[in-house]
Every structure is written in structure tokens, then in C-alpha cells.
Design an enzyme around this catalytic site. Structure first.
Site, mmCIF file in Angstrom:
data_model
loop_
_atom_site.group_PDB
_atom_site.id
_atom_site.type_symbol
_atom_site.label_atom_id
_atom_site.label_comp_id
_atom_site.label_asym_id
_atom_site.label_seq_id
_atom_site.Cartn_x
_atom_site.Cartn_y
_atom_site.Cartn_z
ATOM 1 N N ASP A 92 -11.265 2.125 3.884
ATOM 2 C CA ASP A 92 -11.541 0.696 3.653
ATOM 3 C C ASP A 92 -13.043 0.469 3.454
ATOM 4 O O ASP A 92 -13.456 -0.601 2.988
ATOM 5 C CB ASP A 92 -11.073 -0.139 4.861
ATOM 6 C CG ASP A 92 -9.792 -0.914 4.574
ATOM 7 O OD1 ASP A 92 -9.445 -1.059 3.385
ATOM 8 O OD2 ASP A 92 -9.157 -1.379 5.535
ATOM 9 N N GLN B 90 -5.048 -2.407 9.529
ATOM 10 C CA GLN B 90 -4.791 -3.669 8.832
ATOM 11 C C GLN B 90 -5.340 -4.855 9.639
ATOM 12 O O GLN B 90 -5.038 -4.994 10.822
ATOM 13 C CB GLN B 90 -3.282 -3.833 8.576
ATOM 14 C CG GLN B 90 -2.914 -5.069 7.796
ATOM 15 C CD GLN B 90 -3.468 -5.053 6.365
ATOM 16 O OE1 GLN B 90 -3.362 -4.077 5.643
ATOM 17 N NE2 GLN B 90 -4.080 -6.162 5.958
ATOM 18 N N LYS C 296 0.846 -1.210 0.000
ATOM 19 C CA LYS C 296 0.000 0.000 0.000
ATOM 20 C C LYS C 296 0.878 1.256 0.000
ATOM 21 O O LYS C 296 0.569 2.234 -0.676
ATOM 22 C CB LYS C 296 -0.946 -0.021 1.212
ATOM 23 C CG LYS C 296 -2.138 -0.953 0.982
ATOM 24 C CD LYS C 296 -2.854 -1.359 2.255
ATOM 25 C CE LYS C 296 -3.811 -2.501 1.961
ATOM 26 N NZ LYS C 296 -4.325 -3.187 3.142
#
Ligand code: NAP
Length: 292
Positions: free
Chosen positions: A119, A96, A52
Site C-alpha cells: 500500500d 484494509q 482485490k
């Protein structure tokens, strides 16, 4: 049969984002900034976060990583989230997953400011998506819908069968494809571990999306001639012929199924790169929304 080249589409979208970011930097001297919180040292998570960061760099965005120990308490993690929620320099951030067992994932996701929830996992954003309102879409479904759009695959009135009902893939995707939108307007069937006679459903699918986490589950006899097949699964299979010692496969038995399809995504190079680029799309969106 046409292979849907997710890698090429993702590269094209990255170029578009890069051009837009360059213009933003020229005009404002600012750049969209994505942060990630990484708890512990799960090797897969380390790899995802590193990639990322690399993605951000490749399009001129800023990135940062907040690393917390495996033993971080829930309240310490909540403090870090609160800090990022307040930090005006950061436009979007992700926590994460997976998190260590002692941390309540729902509580963590619920504490992210929905305006920074790139997200798209916060209940507020998922709720808005359900209602067809502007929101952040979860990256994998967003990437898949974008692939269908860019390949101009007609979805209206089509029967779409989604295998899997996870909160991050199957469920949001089924909503997105059934909405009054383009791509969308599908009639959607969702299958899961309690579904009886899955094959009866999959053989009816004009568009079949496999997101169940079972290597090569979808075989040729489960697919209708001419179907569009999207393979979300990703699995490492031991393979001594490869230098790495493994090869990647999906939830679809590609070698069997491909010949029957009108379109199919490969693994790797299909959905995966689109998931990565969707996060950048959401980060850019967060930056722009913040400047309005
Ligand atoms: P998940 O949370 O494990 O959910 C799997 C879903 O499949 C569940 O709804 C489960 O049903 C259903 N299922 C499992 N076995 C089944 C069976 N034998 N028959 C019917 N349904 C079954 O998985 P996920 O996070 O959605 O991910 C799915 C796959 O996509 C995984 O391989 C994952 O690694 C991959 N993935 C790839 C990307 C990418 O960017 N390429 C992104 C995300 C995920 P129940 O609900 O009844 O348990």
C-alpha cells in the site's frame, strides 16, 4: 477535450502484468502472493477486499484474506501482521482501512515490514519516496502518475494544483509530481480546508487534481481553459433512475467542467481502476525484489 479512460489503461496494464506473471510461473513455479487483513465487516471494506482478490485472480497472482473480528485487540492484529511479515510465501499485504477506533492506525502501519508494504503507507516507504529513492508508491497517486505517463501528458514546468493533503492521496501525489522525474517536474500548489480563495489557485492550474472528498466541489468557474483535470473523489449520490438507487460522482462537477478541459478523468472509470491496478504493480514489484 479528451476523456482519460482509466478503465482501458488499467485493463492494458493488467494484461501486461498477467503476461509477466505467466512467465514467472513458467520459470519458477511460483506466483506473486498478495494478502489482505480485514478487521470487522465494514461493507465497503468487504467490497474492496473482494475486488482485490478478483484482481489477483485475473492476472494469475495468489491472494489470501485474514479475517479478524471487530473486537480484535491491537495486539492480536499486531500478531497477525508479524505472522505475515515472516511468511515467505507472501510477497505483500495490506491492512484494509478504516480500522475500529480502539486500534491505533499509525502503530499498525508502522509494524508492517516495509518490503511487504504494497500500500506504500509505511513511513519508511513514504520517506524514500520523498527522497526520490526506489520505494512502493501509495496506490492512488501511483495510478494517477501512470495515467499521465500513458496519455503522454506533458507535466514538466506545468503548474499542478492538488486539492487535498491526505497522507494517502494529496500529499504523496504532490511530492511525486514535483520530483525531478517524468511525469513530474511540476510546480505544485497544495490546497486544503484552511486555504483561502481556493478559486484563485485552481484557476492557475495547468493540471488540477481534486482529492478532497466533497461531491462536485470543482465547478467550471474554478478551472482554466485547457486544463488537465484529474478527479479522485468518489461519492454515491441517491438516484432513483438507477436500479441500484444511486449513481457515482466525483469531486468535480463533470458536466460543467469537461467542456473546458484538454483532458479529464470520468467517475467512475478514471482514477478508481488505476488505484486497483497500482496495487498489483506493487505486488509484482515486491515479488521481484524478493527474488533478487
Ligand atoms: P481525506 O483524507 O478526507 O482528505 C481530504 C482532504 O481534502 C483534506 O486534506 C482536507 O483538508 C481537504 N478538504 C476537505 N474539504 C475541503 C474544502 N472544502 N476545501 C478545501 N480542502 C478541503 O480524503 P482522501 O482519502 O484523500 O480522499 C479524497 C477523495 O478521494 C474521497 O472522495 C475518497 O473517497 C476518494 N478516493 C478515491 C480513490 C480512488 O481510487 N478513486 C482512492 C482514495 C480516495 P484538511 O487536511 O485541512 O482537513
Amino acid at each position: 477535450m479528451q476523456i482519460i479512460d482509466g478503465k482501458a489503461v488499467a485493463a492494458a496494464i493488467k494484461e501486461e502484468i498477467k503476461a509477466e506473471v505467466a512467465q514467472i510461473i513458467d520459470n519458477t513455479d511460483e506466483s506473486p502472493h498478495l494478502s489482505a487483513i480485514l478487521v470487522g465487516h465494514d461493507p465497503a471494506s468487504e467490497t474492496y477486499v473482494a475486488s482485490k482478490e478478483k484482481d489477483c485472480k485475473s492476472v494469475g497472482m495468489m491472494s489470501s484474506v485474514y479475517r479478524l473480528s471487530e473486537r480484535t485487540t491491537e495486539s492480536e492484529l499486531l500478531e497477525t501482521i508479524n505472522f505475515l511479515n515472516q511468511d515467505e510465501e507472501i510477497n505483500g499485504f495490506i491492512v484494509q482501512l478504516p480500522l475500529p477506533r480502539h486500534i491505533n492506525v499509525e502503530k499498525i502501519i508502522g509494524s508492517i515490514d516495509p518490503k511487504k508494504d504494497v500500500d506504500g503507507f509505511h513511513p519508511y516507504n513514504l520517506g524514500k519516496m520523498m527522497l526520490g529513492q526506489e520505494s512502493f508508491f501509495p496506490a492512488t497517486p501511483y495510478g494517477i502518475v501512470e495515467l499521465l505517463r500513458r496519455y503522454k501528458i506533458d507535466t514538466a514546468g506545468k503548474h499542478c494544483v492538488v486539492l487535498g493533503r491526505s497522507n494517502i492521496v494529496g500529499t504523496p501525489l504532490s511530492v511525486m509530481l514535483s520530483r525531478k522525474s517524468d511525469p513530474g517536474n511540476c510546480t505544485v500548489t497544495i490546497c486544503h480546508s484552511q486555504t483561502r480563495n481556493i478559486k484563485e489557485h485552481t484557476t492557475q492550474a495547468d493540471i488540477l487534481i481534486a482529492a478532497i472528498g466533497q461531491p462536485e466541489f470543482v465547478t467550471a468557474d474554478m478551472v482554466k481553459e485547457g486544463a488537465v483535470v484529474i478527479d479522485v473523489g468518489i461519492h454515491r449520490i441517491a438516484d432513483q433512475s438507477k436500479r441500484s438507487g444511486y449513481s457515482l460522482t466525483g469531486d468535480v462537477n463533470y458536466n460543467e467542467v469537461a467542456a473546458k478541459c484538454s483532458y479529464i478523468t470520468p467517475v467512475p472509470g478514471g482514477v478508481g481502476p488505476m488505484t486497483s491496478v497500482a496495487l498489483l504493480m506493487n505486488t509484482l514489484k515486491a515479488f521481484k525484489a524478493n527474488r533478487k
